[in-house]
Design a protein around this motif. Structure first.
Motif, PDB file in Angstrom:
ATOM      1  N   PHE A   7     -11.212   8.051  11.824  1.00 24.04           N
ATOM      2  CA  PHE A   7     -12.568   7.981  11.740  1.00 24.04           C
ATOM      3  C   PHE A   7     -12.898   9.498  11.469  1.00 24.04           C
ATOM      4  N   LEU A   8     -12.289  10.442  12.078  1.00 26.54           N
ATOM      5  CA  LEU A   8     -12.615  12.035  12.061  1.00 26.54           C
ATOM      6  C   LEU A   8     -12.021  12.427  10.564  1.00 26.54           C
ATOM      7  N   LEU A   9     -11.094  11.706  10.020  1.00 21.87           N
ATOM      8  CA  LEU A   9     -10.507  12.164   8.838  1.00 21.87           C
ATOM      9  C   LEU A   9     -11.031  11.701   7.418  1.00 21.87           C
ATOM     10  N   GLY A  10     -12.324  10.679   8.013  1.00 21.23           N
ATOM     11  CA  GLY A  10     -13.033  10.002   6.774  1.00 21.23           C
ATOM     12  C   GLY A  10     -12.550   9.019   6.309  1.00 21.23           C
ATOM     13  N   ASP A  11     -11.723   8.093   7.313  1.00 20.81           N
ATOM     14  CA  ASP A  11     -11.520   6.711   7.035  1.00 20.81           C
ATOM     15  C   ASP A  11     -10.497   6.469   5.726  1.00 20.81           C
ATOM     16  N   THR A  12      -9.270   7.244   5.664  1.00 16.79           N
ATOM     17  CA  THR A  12      -8.557   6.943   4.469  1.00 16.79           C
ATOM     18  C   THR A  12      -7.092   6.066   4.809  1.00 16.79           C
ATOM     19  N   TYR A  13      -7.240   5.623   5.909  1.00 17.57           N
ATOM     20  CA  TYR A  13      -5.690   5.072   6.310  1.00 17.57           C
ATOM     21  C   TYR A  13      -6.218   3.599   6.410  1.00 17.57           C
ATOM     22  N   PHE A  14      -6.738   3.213   7.525  1.00 23.87           N
ATOM     23  CA  PHE A  14      -7.381   1.912   7.863  1.00 23.87           C
ATOM     24  C   PHE A  14      -8.408   1.313   6.801  1.00 23.87           C
ATOM     25  N   ASN A  59       0.938  -1.228  -0.056  1.00 24.69           N
ATOM     26  CA  ASN A  59       0.069  -0.046  -0.082  1.00 24.69           C
ATOM     27  C   ASN A  59       1.005   1.353   0.053  1.00 24.69           C
ATOM     28  N   GLN A  60       0.890   1.881  -0.965  1.00 21.17           N
ATOM     29  CA  GLN A  60       1.794   3.092  -1.218  1.00 21.17           C
ATOM     30  C   GLN A  60       1.142   4.217  -0.611  1.00 21.17           C
ATOM     31  N   ASN A  61      -0.075   4.255  -0.292  1.00 21.42           N
ATOM     32  CA  ASN A  61      -0.611   5.381   0.215  1.00 21.42           C
ATOM     33  C   ASN A  61       0.138   5.413   1.892  1.00 21.42           C
ATOM     34  N   VAL A  62       0.258   4.427   2.461  1.00 19.54           N
ATOM     35  CA  VAL A  62       0.941   3.969   3.694  1.00 19.54           C
ATOM     36  C   VAL A  62       2.565   4.197   3.810  1.00 19.54           C
TER      37      VAL A  62
END
Ligand code: GN1
Ligand code: MG
Length: 368
Positions: free
Chosen positions: A325-332, A56-59
């Motif tokens: 959660f507060l940032l709109g679920d972009t990581y997990f 995952n290259q976002n991470v």
């Protein structure tokens, strides 16, 4: 898990130095970050399995550095196991299969990075520890792993995710997400936010001790979830640890903390019924025994923070779920609405459970 695309995996499989033909592949593992497949090949009539995984290259912004670390670390461990005359070494340390070009990963024309590992047969992983013996094996697995890496030479390993367990920075990111409230979710996480704010005092304790030179930097795994320990299907003994993307310089205590988080409660990480979340003392004790027995390098000061580390890492990972959660679920990766909020709630409940038993936990460790 994204839909499985057989054709893609077949194309990817051709890019690695694997003999034989691919028969089939299935998505595997409940990781939140990478995409993982188990593929079965026919090799001269025998069925042999491999793992294909998309990074995952976002991470992981620098997959090249992730793989450089991974090859260094696994080669180092392999050399030591060979020198000790160990058997079944391809089960005891991850084996990276090179690409056709001889690289540890393959970058597809679309930019995706893939890598391939030998599949470790006759092992299984668990989401939650079922017996103290399993917790003991987990402690031993990660203690051994850290021990094997204590004498790795050459330059410092890359920080594949900078400040990964930096509790103060994680807290600041959380605060910022609350202040901005871009997704208007603050209202639905009121009590979790309150809990986080109330526990701010936890975040600087280990950072200060480290800055004061009281606890050293070591090579650590940094993602010591119980489901990253492969246990032998027949004996139940630990065979190896997986998920090596975050192996980098860190504090040994962070590793122990995440073991506490993921082995002591009988629940899944996203359990909705919070009354089921508990700190099972026998699990903690077995885990600590396994870890302290194998992590022979631990100083007295490190040992004095073992129970605290469980509370801290559980808090920080809860904080990360809440922030996402507060940032709109972009990581997990999430599988339902409010999934990250549910995960946060179980972590925070476990923090409370640990706090209630922390003294007892530390007293046990002090006697080891
Ligand atoms: C992520 O993908 P997975 O499950 O191995 C995360 C860990 C968290 C964990 C929580 C690189 O790991 O830090 O503790 O989720 N990994 C990364 O389950 O952020
Ligand atoms: Mg991981």
């Amino acid at each position: 898990m994204p839909p499985y695309r057989e054709f893609d995996i077949e194309q990817i499989s051709k890019q690695f130095q694997i003999y034989g033909e691919i028969l089939h592949a299935e998505p595997c593992k409940i990781g939140h970050i990478n995409e993982t497949y188990t593929a079965t090949y026919d090799q001269g009539g025998a069925k042999v399995r491999y793992i294909h995984q998309k990074i995952n290259q976002n991470v992981f912004k620098r997959p090249d550095q992730v793989m450089e670390n991974l090859v260094r670390v696994t080669s180092h461990i392999r050399r030591k196991l060979v020198a000790r005359g160990e058997k079944e070494i391809t089960r005891k340390v991850l084996g990276v299969i090179p690409s056709r070009e001889g690289k540890p990963y393959y970058q597809a024309p679309d930019g995706d990075c893939w890598r391939t590992f030998v599949f470790v047969e006759n092992t299984r992983t668990y989401e939650a520890a079922e017996t103290p013996q399993q917790a003991f094996e987990a402690g031993k697995a990660f203690g051994n792993f850290q021990c094997l890496l204590a004498d790795i030479d050459g330059p410092r390993l890359h920080e594949t995710i900078p400040d990964f367990h930096h509790a103060r920075k994680r807290f600041d990111a959380f605060n910022e997400a609350v202040a901005k409230d871009h997704f208007s979710r603050v209202a639905s996480a009121k009590s979790e936010i309150e809990f986080a704010l109330k526990n701010e005092k936890l975040v600087d304790v280990l950072l200060k001790a480290h800055a004061a030179g009281k606890i050293p930097e070591r090579i650590t795994h940094n993602d010591t979830k119980f489901n990253n320990v492969m246990l032998d299907t027949n004996t139940g003994n630990q065979i190896c640890v997986v998920d090596l993307d975050t192996v980098m310089p860190g504090l040994a205590l962070y590793d122990f903390g995440d073991m506490v988080r993921t082995t002591t409660s009988p629940t899944m990480e996203d359990e909705k019924d919070l009354s089921k979340v508990q700190l099972r003392l026998p699990m903690f004790e077995a885990l600590a025994r396994g870890y302290v027995e194998s992590a022979t390098f631990l100083t007295k000061t490190e040992r004095s923070y073992l129970a605290f580390a469980g509370k801290l890492i559980t808090f920080v990972i809860g904080l990360r779920f809440l922030t996402d959660f507060l940032l709109g679920d972009t990581y997990f990766r999430v599988h339902r609405a409010e999934h990250n909020l549910d995960r946060c709630r179980t972590q925070f409940r476990l923090v409370d459970c640990i706090a209630k038993q922390e003294k007892k936990m530390q007293q046990f460790v002090d006697k080891l």
